[in-house]
Design an enzyme around this catalytic site. Sequence first.
Site, PDB file in Angstrom:
ATOM      1  N   TYR A   1      11.049   8.825   0.739  1.00 33.73           N
ATOM      2  CA  TYR A   1      11.001   7.729  -0.239  1.00 33.73           C
ATOM      3  C   TYR A   1      11.619   8.073  -1.596  1.00 33.73           C
ATOM      4  CZ  TYR A   1       7.898   5.779   3.274  1.00 33.73           C
ATOM      5  OH  TYR A   1       7.390   5.294   4.448  1.00 33.73           O
TER       6      TYR A   1
ATOM      7  N   HIS B   1      12.847  -2.580   1.609  1.00 30.77           N
ATOM      8  CA  HIS B   1      12.278  -1.288   1.991  1.00 30.77           C
ATOM      9  C   HIS B   1      13.150  -0.187   1.400  1.00 30.77           C
ATOM     10  CE1 HIS B   1       9.555  -3.213   4.784  1.00 30.77           C
ATOM     11  NE2 HIS B   1      10.580  -3.971   5.153  1.00 30.77           N
TER      12      HIS B   1
ATOM     13  N   ASN C   1       8.015  -5.616  -1.137  1.00 33.14           N
ATOM     14  CA  ASN C   1       7.952  -4.482  -0.211  1.00 33.14           C
ATOM     15  C   ASN C   1       6.528  -4.456   0.343  1.00 33.14           C
ATOM     16  OD1 ASN C   1       7.869  -2.129   1.233  1.00 33.14           O
ATOM     17  ND2 ASN C   1       8.998  -0.919  -0.287  1.00 33.14           N
TER      18      ASN C   1
ATOM     19  N   ARG D   1      13.538   4.667  12.009  1.00 30.21           N
ATOM     20  CA  ARG D   1      12.366   5.559  11.986  1.00 30.21           C
ATOM     21  C   ARG D   1      11.498   5.344  13.237  1.00 30.21           C
ATOM     22  NH1 ARG D   1       9.570   5.040   6.400  1.00 30.21           N
ATOM     23  NH2 ARG D   1       8.521   6.908   7.216  1.00 30.21           N
TER      24      ARG D   1
ATOM     25  N   ARG E   1       4.744  10.951  -2.793  1.00 30.29           N
ATOM     26  CA  ARG E   1       4.577  10.590  -1.382  1.00 30.29           C
ATOM     27  C   ARG E   1       5.865  10.850  -0.586  1.00 30.29           C
ATOM     28  NH1 ARG E   1       4.767   4.455   1.049  1.00 30.29           N
ATOM     29  NH2 ARG E   1       4.178   5.031   3.156  1.00 30.29           N
TER      30      ARG E   1
ATOM     31  N   GLU F   1      12.606  -9.460   1.354  1.00 33.59           N
ATOM     32  CA  GLU F   1      11.853  -8.299   1.849  1.00 33.59           C
ATOM     33  C   GLU F   1      12.698  -7.057   1.582  1.00 33.59           C
ATOM     34  OE1 GLU F   1      11.356  -8.466   6.074  1.00 33.59           O
ATOM     35  OE2 GLU F   1      10.467  -6.452   6.188  1.00 33.59           O
TER      36      GLU F   1
ATOM     37  N   ALA G   1       3.313  -0.788   4.742  1.00 31.49           N
ATOM     38  CA  ALA G   1       2.830  -0.779   6.135  1.00 31.49           C
ATOM     39  C   ALA G   1       2.410  -2.167   6.611  1.00 31.49           C
ATOM     40  CB  ALA G   1       1.680   0.212   6.281  1.00 31.49           C
TER      41      ALA G   1
ATOM     42  N   PRO H   1       0.785  -1.228   0.000  1.00 32.57           N
ATOM     43  CA  PRO H   1       0.000   0.000   0.000  1.00 32.57           C
ATOM     44  C   PRO H   1       0.823   1.287   0.000  1.00 32.57           C
ATOM     45  CG  PRO H   1      -0.201  -1.165   2.098  1.00 32.57           C
ATOM     46  CD  PRO H   1       0.479  -2.092   1.144  1.00 32.57           C
ATOM     47  N   ASN H   2       0.296   2.236  -0.759  1.00 32.66           N
ATOM     48  CA  ASN H   2       0.838   3.601  -0.888  1.00 32.66           C
ATOM     49  C   ASN H   2       2.085   3.695  -1.762  1.00 32.66           C
ATOM     50  OD1 ASN H   2      -1.072   5.090   0.843  1.00 32.66           O
ATOM     51  ND2 ASN H   2      -0.249   3.791   2.463  1.00 32.66           N
TER      52      ASN H   2
END
Length: 143
Positions: A23, A100, A74, A107, A18, A98, A77, A10-11
């Site tokens: 990012y 990111h 990825n 963070r 964004r 995985e 969230a 998502p996103n």
Amino acid sequence: MTRVLVLNGPNLGRLGTREPEVYGSTTHEQLVAALTSMGAELSLEVEVRQTDDEATLIGWLHEAADDHIPVVLNPAAFTHYSYAVRDAVAQRTAPLIEVHLSNPAAREEFRHTSVVSAVATGTIAGFGIDSYVLALRAIAAGL
Ligand code: DQA
């Protein structure tokens, strides 16, 4: 050619606009183009997909498991709370990395937990879109 699915949660379809300070300014469309051409250089047939929907993402993970396809994931969230995505990843039958863009460990506290990491082959985080490129290189190298 080895087929690889790059699955974005998502996103991530909003990359470019964004939170670019977190990012980067590369759009999702540009990410698709970069990974497709990097894949070709590595003799990988890369297909990039993005969804904001948990069920759709889980369906793609089932497809990858059924067809023994390596995955670069990825989970966005979902990383931090989706046991359903975690359980789908646990069914993998090929390497799953995985990734990111940012470094979640550096963070907010809620990003420090990944429910996916323990069932992934490995994790690459914090290198922007190069996180994906490094994951493709790892898959091409046969891990
Ligand atoms: C992300 C990190 C997650 O914490 C966040 O929810 C995302 C993107 C990353 O690529 O840095 O959506 O997975």
